[in-house]
Design an enzyme around this catalytic site. Structure first.
Site, PDB file in Angstrom:
ATOM      1  N   HIS A 202      -0.855   0.387  11.610  1.00  0.00           N
ATOM      2  CA  HIS A 202      -1.401   0.235  10.399  1.00  0.00           C
ATOM      3  C   HIS A 202      -1.016  -1.359  10.307  1.00  0.00           C
ATOM      4  O   HIS A 202      -0.605  -1.865   9.199  1.00  0.00           O
ATOM      5  CB  HIS A 202      -0.859   0.827   9.346  1.00  0.00           C
ATOM      6  CG  HIS A 202      -1.722   0.702   8.121  1.00  0.00           C
ATOM      7  ND1 HIS A 202      -1.835   1.502   6.745  1.00  0.00           N
ATOM      8  CD2 HIS A 202      -2.507  -0.536   7.652  1.00  0.00           C
ATOM      9  CE1 HIS A 202      -2.563   1.114   5.852  1.00  0.00           C
ATOM     10  NE2 HIS A 202      -2.828  -0.149   6.294  1.00  0.00           N
TER      11      HIS A 202
ATOM     12  N   ARG B   5      -8.914   3.490   6.603  1.00  0.00           N
ATOM     13  CA  ARG B   5      -7.682   4.570   6.267  1.00  0.00           C
ATOM     14  C   ARG B   5      -7.771   5.698   7.150  1.00  0.00           C
ATOM     15  O   ARG B   5      -8.777   6.104   7.155  1.00  0.00           O
ATOM     16  CB  ARG B   5      -7.935   4.892   4.525  1.00  0.00           C
ATOM     17  CG  ARG B   5      -7.389   3.646   3.514  1.00  0.00           C
ATOM     18  CD  ARG B   5      -5.789   3.515   3.577  1.00  0.00           C
ATOM     19  NE  ARG B   5      -5.464   2.522   2.714  1.00  0.00           N
ATOM     20  CZ  ARG B   5      -5.196   0.946   3.093  1.00  0.00           C
ATOM     21  NH1 ARG B   5      -5.636   0.593   4.154  1.00  0.00           N
ATOM     22  NH2 ARG B   5      -4.812   0.076   2.141  1.00  0.00           N
TER      23      ARG B   5
ATOM     24  N   THR C 188      -2.408  -6.354  -1.374  1.00  0.00           N
ATOM     25  CA  THR C 188      -3.161  -5.551  -0.249  1.00  0.00           C
ATOM     26  C   THR C 188      -4.819  -5.291  -0.796  1.00  0.00           C
ATOM     27  O   THR C 188      -5.094  -5.675  -2.019  1.00  0.00           O
ATOM     28  CB  THR C 188      -3.069  -4.068  -0.245  1.00  0.00           C
ATOM     29  OG1 THR C 188      -3.121  -3.308  -1.469  1.00  0.00           O
ATOM     30  CG2 THR C 188      -1.525  -4.091   0.233  1.00  0.00           C
TER      31      THR C 188
ATOM     32  N   SER D 166       0.783  -1.116  -0.152  1.00  0.00           N
ATOM     33  CA  SER D 166       0.013   0.062   0.071  1.00  0.00           C
ATOM     34  C   SER D 166       0.749   1.277  -0.202  1.00  0.00           C
ATOM     35  O   SER D 166       0.303   2.344  -0.212  1.00  0.00           O
ATOM     36  CB  SER D 166      -0.908  -0.044   1.253  1.00  0.00           C
ATOM     37  OG  SER D 166      -0.128   0.267   2.313  1.00  0.00           O
TER      38      SER D 166
ATOM     39  N   GLU E 144       0.389   8.836   6.827  1.00  0.00           N
ATOM     40  CA  GLU E 144       1.122   7.955   7.265  1.00  0.00           C
ATOM     41  C   GLU E 144       2.514   7.954   6.304  1.00  0.00           C
ATOM     42  O   GLU E 144       2.260   8.159   5.043  1.00  0.00           O
ATOM     43  CB  GLU E 144       0.630   6.511   7.324  1.00  0.00           C
ATOM     44  CG  GLU E 144      -0.367   5.982   8.212  1.00  0.00           C
ATOM     45  CD  GLU E 144      -0.992   4.689   7.710  1.00  0.00           C
ATOM     46  OE1 GLU E 144      -0.377   4.087   7.226  1.00  0.00           O
ATOM     47  OE2 GLU E 144      -1.977   4.470   8.545  1.00  0.00           O
TER      48      GLU E 144
ATOM     49  N   GLY F 116      -4.096  -5.741   9.589  1.00  0.00           N
ATOM     50  CA  GLY F 116      -4.379  -6.660   8.373  1.00  0.00           C
ATOM     51  C   GLY F 116      -2.889  -7.580   8.465  1.00  0.00           C
ATOM     52  O   GLY F 116      -2.563  -8.300   7.373  1.00  0.00           O
ATOM     53  N   TYR F 117      -2.091  -7.250   9.481  1.00  0.00           N
ATOM     54  CA  TYR F 117      -0.679  -8.294   9.221  1.00  0.00           C
ATOM     55  C   TYR F 117      -0.800  -9.449   9.822  1.00  0.00           C
ATOM     56  O   TYR F 117       0.407  -9.713  10.387  1.00  0.00           O
ATOM     57  CB  TYR F 117       0.371  -7.065   9.999  1.00  0.00           C
ATOM     58  CG  TYR F 117       1.284  -6.340   8.816  1.00  0.00           C
ATOM     59  CD1 TYR F 117       0.443  -5.749   7.636  1.00  0.00           C
ATOM     60  CD2 TYR F 117       2.380  -5.707   9.312  1.00  0.00           C
ATOM     61  CE1 TYR F 117       1.029  -5.102   6.894  1.00  0.00           C
ATOM     62  CE2 TYR F 117       3.037  -5.020   8.377  1.00  0.00           C
ATOM     63  CZ  TYR F 117       2.334  -4.395   7.318  1.00  0.00           C
ATOM     64  OH  TYR F 117       2.936  -3.751   6.525  1.00  0.00           O
TER      65      TYR F 117
HETATM   66  N1  LIG Z   1      -5.638  -1.514   8.581  1.00  0.00           N
HETATM   67  C1  LIG Z   1      -5.208  -2.404   7.747  1.00  0.00           C
HETATM   68  O1  LIG Z   1      -4.248  -3.190   7.869  1.00  0.00           O
HETATM   69  C2  LIG Z   1      -6.355  -2.624   6.647  1.00  0.00           C
HETATM   70  C3  LIG Z   1      -7.233  -1.881   6.049  1.00  0.00           C
HETATM   71  N2  LIG Z   1      -7.963  -2.341   5.082  1.00  0.00           N
HETATM   72  C4  LIG Z   1      -8.936  -1.197   4.681  1.00  0.00           C
HETATM   73  O2  LIG Z   1     -10.227  -1.585   4.762  1.00  0.00           O
HETATM   74  C5  LIG Z   1     -10.805  -1.094   3.579  1.00  0.00           C
HETATM   75  C6  LIG Z   1     -12.103  -2.065   3.442  1.00  0.00           C
HETATM   76  O3  LIG Z   1     -11.680  -3.334   3.017  1.00  0.00           O
HETATM   77  P1  LIG Z   1     -12.824  -4.332   2.455  1.00  0.00           P
HETATM   78  O4  LIG Z   1     -13.734  -4.671   3.447  1.00  0.00           O
HETATM   79  O5  LIG Z   1     -11.968  -5.788   2.254  1.00  0.00           O
HETATM   80  O6  LIG Z   1     -13.209  -3.371   1.055  1.00  0.00           O
HETATM   81  P2  LIG Z   1     -14.548  -3.949   0.586  1.00  0.00           P
HETATM   82  O7  LIG Z   1     -14.238  -3.274  -0.885  1.00  0.00           O
HETATM   83  O8  LIG Z   1     -14.896  -5.418   0.431  1.00  0.00           O
HETATM   84  O9  LIG Z   1     -15.594  -3.033   1.142  1.00  0.00           O
HETATM   85  C7  LIG Z   1     -15.703  -1.754   1.397  1.00  0.00           C
HETATM   86  C8  LIG Z   1     -17.347  -1.494   1.587  1.00  0.00           C
HETATM   87  O10 LIG Z   1     -17.181  -0.093   1.999  1.00  0.00           O
HETATM   88  C9  LIG Z   1     -18.465   0.393   1.213  1.00  0.00           C
HETATM   89  N3  LIG Z   1     -18.544   1.943   1.279  1.00  0.00           N
HETATM   90  C10 LIG Z   1     -17.949   2.588   0.311  1.00  0.00           C
HETATM   91  N4  LIG Z   1     -18.188   3.983   0.717  1.00  0.00           N
HETATM   92  C11 LIG Z   1     -18.638   4.078   1.832  1.00  0.00           C
HETATM   93  C12 LIG Z   1     -19.155   4.969   2.498  1.00  0.00           C
HETATM   94  N5  LIG Z   1     -19.045   6.291   2.358  1.00  0.00           N
HETATM   95  N6  LIG Z   1     -19.941   4.777   3.584  1.00  0.00           N
HETATM   96  C13 LIG Z   1     -19.917   3.477   3.876  1.00  0.00           C
HETATM   97  N7  LIG Z   1     -19.400   2.356   3.328  1.00  0.00           N
HETATM   98  C14 LIG Z   1     -18.897   2.674   2.211  1.00  0.00           C
HETATM   99  C15 LIG Z   1     -18.580  -0.265   0.086  1.00  0.00           C
HETATM  100  O11 LIG Z   1     -19.800  -0.181  -0.480  1.00  0.00           O
HETATM  101  C16 LIG Z   1     -18.048  -1.714   0.472  1.00  0.00           C
HETATM  102  O12 LIG Z   1     -19.248  -2.410   0.722  1.00  0.00           O
HETATM  103  C17 LIG Z   1      -9.841  -1.361   2.426  1.00  0.00           C
HETATM  104  O13 LIG Z   1     -10.218  -0.568   1.386  1.00  0.00           O
HETATM  105  C18 LIG Z   1      -8.580  -0.779   3.066  1.00  0.00           C
HETATM  106  O14 LIG Z   1      -8.596   0.675   2.822  1.00  0.00           O
HETATM  107  C19 LIG Z   1      -8.084  -3.481   4.519  1.00  0.00           C
HETATM  108  C20 LIG Z   1      -7.183  -4.242   4.826  1.00  0.00           C
HETATM  109  C21 LIG Z   1      -6.331  -4.242   5.916  1.00  0.00           C
HETATM  110  O1  LIG Z   2      -4.598  -4.573   2.675  1.00  0.00           O
HETATM  111  C1  LIG Z   2      -4.711  -3.521   2.859  1.00  0.00           C
HETATM  112  O2  LIG Z   2      -5.459  -2.607   2.338  1.00  0.00           O
HETATM  113  C2  LIG Z   2      -3.853  -2.885   3.847  1.00  0.00           C
HETATM  114  O3  LIG Z   2      -4.037  -1.849   4.664  1.00  0.00           O
HETATM  115  C3  LIG Z   2      -2.441  -3.399   4.182  1.00  0.00           C
HETATM  116  O4  LIG Z   2      -2.525  -4.576   5.161  1.00  0.00           O
HETATM  117  C4  LIG Z   2      -1.339  -2.559   4.499  1.00  0.00           C
HETATM  118  O5  LIG Z   2      -0.204  -3.322   4.547  1.00  0.00           O
HETATM  119  P1  LIG Z   2       1.004  -2.596   3.698  1.00  0.00           P
HETATM  120  O6  LIG Z   2       0.844  -2.746   2.284  1.00  0.00           O
HETATM  121  O7  LIG Z   2       0.995  -0.974   4.033  1.00  0.00           O
HETATM  122  O8  LIG Z   2       2.212  -3.370   3.932  1.00  0.00           O
END
Ligand SMILES: NC(=O)C1=CN([C@@H]2O[C@H](COP(=O)(O)OP(=O)(O)OC[C@H]3O[C@@H](n4cnc5c(N)ncnc54)[C@H](O)[C@@H]3O)[C@@H](O)[C@H]2O)C=CC1
Ligand SMILES: O=C(O)C(=O)[C@H](O)COP(=O)(O)O
Length: 383
Positions: A255, A209, A66, A45, A238, A258-259
């Site tokens: 962050h 995010r 990611t 990311s 970040e 997801g690790y």
């Molecule tokens: N902190 C971390 O390590 C991680 C963070 N993430 C973040 O989490 C996000 C979500 O991941 P997933 O659930 O897999 O994505 P996804 O795409 O499967 O689901 C996102 C959902 O958010 C909804 N959405 C979009 N705009 C919206 C709004 N204004 N209000 C409410 N809902 C809204 C969409 O309709 C969708 O259903 C990723 O895009 C990424 O940025 C993901 C993995 C790890």
């Molecule tokens: O999958 C995502 O989206 C995430 O936020 C990742 O877990 C972030 O990991 P890095 O790509 O920053 O190592």
């Protein structure tokens, strides 16, 4: 074939070694020069994938290991005919388990034995929010779902609440992508008005995010009386985390929601599969073949163990975010640049963390309801 890849993608040799030569590059500082003669670009990311990086290169495939794609200019890639693949859902279990652990710590902080008496508002109900909702419902929580894009496009639209309604729950947890355009942009979606409505008996969690919350408004809110409790895994700008905000946040992690090892390796597997398909190569490798046995594989509870205690012990044996919080706060010293480098270092050298599914729970005399609750948390349960 030359594959340029972020050095933090695990198992690069194992998955891609027989597809091409691999050039490892630091993702955060990757430049167009690093892509000289590259055919394939694999990122995480922290690399901005856009015209500036790719114009003039011969890259024909970009993969990000990611879930999030806000670092990629998808429209530009499409206009250039560059194939793209992300890793949807790869670390959804990991993030859901981070939230469960945070909830368990919060219930303890509030002195609640029955954590399921907390109402939970899930904002963004996709792979992550959906997985979390399934688990929480099985655990008996009252869950409110907020997802306007889904509410508008699905027959079950009435199953969703508005953001304002979700923000009234005891716990609000954010799982949206970062978007700046479209009918429901999420940039600073949780701003001053929403934050002003939060009270001191509420918990706000962000593991989507950083930019989804207006952090200046959050800092102001936290500086006033009757402030909510806040757990942040993601931060605006970040790796430059605002030290003032860090001080005010109850649980702070760099962050890493997801690790889990599973989440990271599945991310690599998903882009390996996509690249193989795009090159017409057979898909022979799977994440499972590279996952080692977990260091801790079984937890046993006797008949006298209370469910509350067993839940806390099991969740924290799986993942205890307080360890990351402590490491994070200790590392945040020195100049802005030193702190930013430390943020990236913590992520680069992240300890191996396994998902709950790698842990088998033995509970003497477990009844069906108890088994179901532990399975809902993701554990394997044997009698
Ligand atoms: N902190 C971390 O390590 C991680 C963070 N993430 C973040 O989490 C996000 C979500 O991941 P997933 O659930 O897999 O994505 P996804 O795409 O499967 O689901 C996102 C959902 O958010 C909804 N959405 C979009 N705009 C919206 C709004 N204004 N209000 C409410 N809902 C809204 C969409 O309709 C969708 O259903 C990723 O895009 C990424 O940025 C993901 C993995 C790890
Ligand atoms: O999958 C995502 O989206 C995430 O936020 C990742 O877990 C972030 O990991 P890095 O790509 O920053 O190592």
């Amino acid at each position: 074939m030359l594959i340029v890849a972020d050095e933090n993608i695990p198992l690069l040799d194992e998955f891609f070694g027989d597809i091409g030569e691999i050039r490892r590059v630091a993702g955060r500082s990757m430049t167009a020069g690093d892509l000289r003669d590259a055919d394939v670009l694999l990122v995480r990311s922290v690399t901005r994938v856009n015209r500036e990086l790719l114009d003039g290169s011969r890259v024909r495939f970009v993969g990000t290991a990611t879930i999030g794609t806000d670092h990629v200019d998808l429209d530009w890639l499409e206009r250039q005919g560059i194939r793209f693949s992300a890793a949807p859902g790869c670390n959804a279990n990991s993030v859901a388990e981070y939230v469960l652990s945070v909830l368990s710590l919060y219930a303890e902080k509030r002195g609640l034995d029955d954590w399921s008496q907390l109402t939970v508002g899930i904002v963004g109900v996709g792979n992550v929010g959906g997985e979390l909702a399934r688990r929480l419902k099985r655990l008996g929580f009252d869950v409110r779902l907020c997802d306007p894009p889904r509410a508008e496009s699905e027959d079950q639209g009435s199953a969703f609440v508005t953001l304002a309604q979700a923000m009234k729950c005891d716990v609000v947890t954010l799982h949206t992508p970062l978007t700046r355009q479209g009918s429901h942009p999420t940039f600073h979606m949780v701003g001053q008005q929403a934050l002003d409505g939060l009270g001191e008996s509420q918990l706000l969690i962000n593991s989507g995010r950083g930019e989804v919350i207006d952090s200046a408004a959050l800092l102001t809110r936290l500086g006033r009386g009757h402030a909510p409790t806040v757990a942040l895994d993601v931060w605006e700008q970040e790796p430059r985390v605002d030290p003032g905000l860090l001080d005010q946040v109850w649980l702070a992690t760099p962050h890493i929601a997801g690790y889990s090892l599973e989440g990271k390796v599945q991310g690599t597997e998903m882009i390996y599969r996509a690249l193989s398909r795009s090159l017409g190569l057979p898909v022979r490798k799977t994440a499972n073949q590279f996952l080692p046995e977990p260091a801790l594989s079984t937890l046993s509870f006797t008949r006298s163990a209370s469910e509350v205690e067993a839940t806390r012990i099991a969740l924290r044996a799986g993942y205890d975010p307080r360890r990351d919080d402590t490491r994070f706060r200790h590392a945040m010293t020195g100049s802005v640049e030193e702190r930013a480098a430390a943020f990236d270092r913590l992520r680069r050298h992240y300890p191996v963390r396994r998902e709950n599914s790698s842990l088998e729970i033995r509970f003497e005399g477990a009844n069906k309801a108890l088994r179901d609750r532990f399975q809902a948390m993701g554990f394997k349960l044997t009698s």
